[in-house]
Design an enzyme around this catalytic site. Structure first.
Site, PDB file in Angstrom:
ATOM      1  N   MET A   6      32.460-110.555   0.024  1.00  0.00           N
ATOM      2  CA  MET A   6      31.839-111.834  -0.305  1.00  0.00           C
ATOM      3  C   MET A   6      30.812-112.164   0.765  1.00  0.00           C
ATOM      4  O   MET A   6      31.042-111.919   1.937  1.00  0.00           O
ATOM      5  CB  MET A   6      32.891-112.929  -0.369  1.00  0.00           C
ATOM      6  N   CYS A   7      29.709-112.711   0.349  1.00  0.00           N
ATOM      7  CA  CYS A   7      28.639-113.063   1.280  1.00  0.00           C
ATOM      8  C   CYS A   7      28.186-114.498   1.037  1.00  0.00           C
ATOM      9  O   CYS A   7      28.397-115.058  -0.033  1.00  0.00           O
ATOM     10  CB  CYS A   7      27.444-112.123   1.121  1.00  0.00           C
ATOM     11  N   GLY A   8      27.557-115.052   2.048  1.00  0.00           N
ATOM     12  CA  GLY A   8      26.888-116.332   1.913  1.00  0.00           C
ATOM     13  C   GLY A   8      25.397-116.099   1.982  1.00  0.00           C
ATOM     14  O   GLY A   8      24.898-115.552   2.982  1.00  0.00           O
TER      15      GLY A   8
ATOM     16  N   ASN B 298      25.012-111.121  -2.966  1.00  0.00           N
ATOM     17  CA  ASN B 298      26.408-111.542  -2.861  1.00  0.00           C
ATOM     18  C   ASN B 298      27.110-111.010  -4.102  1.00  0.00           C
ATOM     19  O   ASN B 298      27.115-111.664  -5.150  1.00  0.00           O
ATOM     20  CB  ASN B 298      26.501-113.070  -2.796  1.00  0.00           C
TER      21      ASN B 298
END
Length: 566
Positions: free
Chosen positions: A1-3, A81
């Site tokens: 997961m990324c922001g 993401n």
């Protein structure tokens, strides 16, 4: 997961207070989503100042892929993401972000995303077109928010406390292209959403363009028009074992159950295995990913109901036998309910289904995590933190579900086994979201059947529920789970499973006649799956919404009303 985060501000304009954005509050929430790496890039594009930021949670490949990803001259920039679950898309040593970037540069954005399976949200700059592309996957499983003012455009995974920006969720109905020179938005709807176009704002007009067809999901219409199993369902019996056994002996029903198990198993397999061989605790202490650690790397939001117990049982096949699997079971102290010792309904069903799992998988260590939330802690954490994650959604239902999922996904509580305090080190958490929409699990589906007595109408209702789930639930759930540095994954919303289920006549998914009671006819296909897998208790458990099973909700409030607590 990324922001992921992009802030565009017009050059040369007298910036208003609204466009002077202090990104620190948003960065804190972005870093929670992606604690393993942070990088940013600032440059001028046409008449805009652009600020790209990427926070990365490492889930694929041998090494962390820093974002934003750029080519040599920064003519192409990607913030990604997502998880690509296509077969053989990348090797185990590679990161899917680099492959997506290469394909977008070579084949274009629309072609690339139309060939992907797996959840994603992305932002992609192409200097050749002087444009910024952005959007969410065909189902809308990952969060992406946007805010447009007269002189700025902000696109981000999570909004934070900057409420003077009017954020909305980017519709998951298609892919957007922002033309930086003309300051207009092209919208390419997914082919199953061709009748949808977002409403233009006075700041940026939206122009509907050609649709994009996903290679698996191009229509939510029911392709099967034959309710051939109805007669088998209507044979009366008061014994569930006889009823399920007879259906599973039916030559039409059994292949359907087996196919569902096969597709769901593959969905769970890739979602459990595609991650580093080390947990959150060990990933920063090891230079190599071999040998692997034996801590838990998988958590499951576990009420003990039908959906989560089937996930847990099938996950056992794909998690190494020496690794524990963490079961997150949450309970709330509620002044309006009797919650002595946190003995809420979901705790009782959780313990009951745990015994079934232990019986069927005796060699597995199941870490049953009792997550007990005092009322005071709920009130303080909601105001100081969770409300910022739920934003821009604001209903009573968003409040109760958002808070329940946040505390559950935190994975901090007491282990049933030894009463020791425990915080899960799992990097991936499985959620059962989506199965009620696919298989007719809600009370309103039974009400719809009673009202219309029409398979066609019920099928349309189910298709509508699936089509709107990205806006209604999934963005919020993604934001609250990812806040703990865990990757939320939803096996029931795998594209192949969704496409298969939506191809079935509604009667082959559920049978909501009063001749079959609640806990039998609703989600009938999944109940048959559970029975065939050996689950006897949870196969007949009635649907109970998480907000009521965990006792977080006040039953006197309407879920659709605006929540003043947010």
């Amino acid at each position: 997961m990324c922001g992921i985060f992009l802030y565009l501000v017009k050059n040369g304009d007298q910036q208003t207070d609204d466009s002077k954005l202090n990104v620190d509050s948003i960065h804190e929430l972005l870093s929670n989503r992606g604690p393993d790496s942070r990088h940013e890039l600032k440059l001028n594009i046409c008449d805009w100042s652009a600020h790209f930021v990427g926070h990365v949670l490492h889930t694929q490949g041998q090494s962390i892929c820093r974002q934003p990803l750029t080519n040599e001259n920064q003519g192409h920039i990607l913030l990604w993401n997502g998880d690509v679950f296509n077969d053989s898309y990348v090797t185990e040593d590679e990161c899917d972000t680099t492959e997506v970037f290469k394909n977008m540069n070579r084949d274009g954005v629309l072609h690339t995303v139309s060939e992907l399976t797996g959840p994603f949200a992305f932002i992609y700059y192409n200097s050749d077109e002087q444009s910024v592309w952005f959007g969410r996957d065909v189902i809308g499983r990952h969060s992406l928010l946007w805010s447009v003012t007269a002189d700025s455009i902000l696109i981000t995974s999570v909004a934070g406390v900057k409420r003077d920006f009017k954020f909305t969720e980017v519709p998951s109905k298609g892919i957007f292209k922002l033309n930086l020179e003309t300051q207009s938005l092209d919208f390419h709807p997914w082919s199953h959403s061709e009748d949808f176009c977002p409403q233009s704002s006075e700041n940026v007009p939206i122009i509907k363009k050609t649709s994009v067809r996903h290679f698996l999901i191009d229509s939510f219409a029911n392709k099967d028009t034959n309710p051939q199993d109805v007669e088998a369902y209507t044979v009366s019996t008061n014994k569930n074992d006889e009823f399920y056994a007879r259906l599973l002996a039916n030559s039409e029903v059994l292949p359907r159950v087996e196919k569902f198990i096969d597709i769901l198993s593959k969905s769970i397999k890739v979602r459990t295995e595609k991650q580093p061989n080390v947990c959150k605790l060990c990933i920063n202490t090891r230079k190599e990913f071999w040998p692997r650690c034996n801590h838990s790397k998988l958590g499951i939001l576990f009420s003990g109901g039908l959906d989560s117990t089937v996930l847990a049982l099938l996950a056992d096949k794909f998690v190494p036998p020496e690794d524990p699997i963490d079961l997150f079971n949450v309970a709330f102290q509620n002044p309006t309910k009797s919650t002595v010792n946190f003995s809420v309904p979901d705790r009782e069903t959780g313990l009951s289904s745990l015994k079934e799992l232990q019986s069927l998988c005796p060699k597995r260590t199941w870490n049953f995590v009792k997550i007990d939330v005092p009322f005071t802690e709920l009130m303080i954490t909601r105001v100081n933190h969770i409300s910022d994650l739920i934003h821009p959604l604001d209903t009573v239902l968003d409040d109760s579900l958002g808070c329940a999922v946040w505390f559950a996904a935190r994975g901090s509580g007491v282990l049933l086994r030894d009463n020791d305090f425990y915080t899960s080190p799992a990097r991936v958490v499985l959620l059962g979201m989506g199965v009620d929409e696919l298989l007719g699990g809600y009370t309103r589906h039974r009400s719809e059947w009673r009202r219309s007595q029409s398979w066609e109408q019920l099928g349309d209702t189910l298709a509508t529920d699936v089509a709107r789930i990205g806006h209604r639930n999934l963005g919020r759930d993604n934001r609250v789970v990812s806040d703990h540095g865990r990757q939320p994954r939803t096996p029931y919303l795998d594209e192949r499973l969704v496409a298969y289920v939506l191809s079935l006549h509604p009667s082959k998914r559920c049978y909501l006649s009063d001749t079959l009671p609640v806990g039998v006819g609703d989600k009938l296909l999944l109940r048959l799956v559970a029975w065939k897998l050996g689950l006897r208790n949870c196969a007949t458990l009635p649907k109970r919404a998480m907000q009521f099973g965990s006792r977080i909700a006040n039953s006197k409030e309407k879920g659709s009303q605006v929540c003043d607590r947010l």
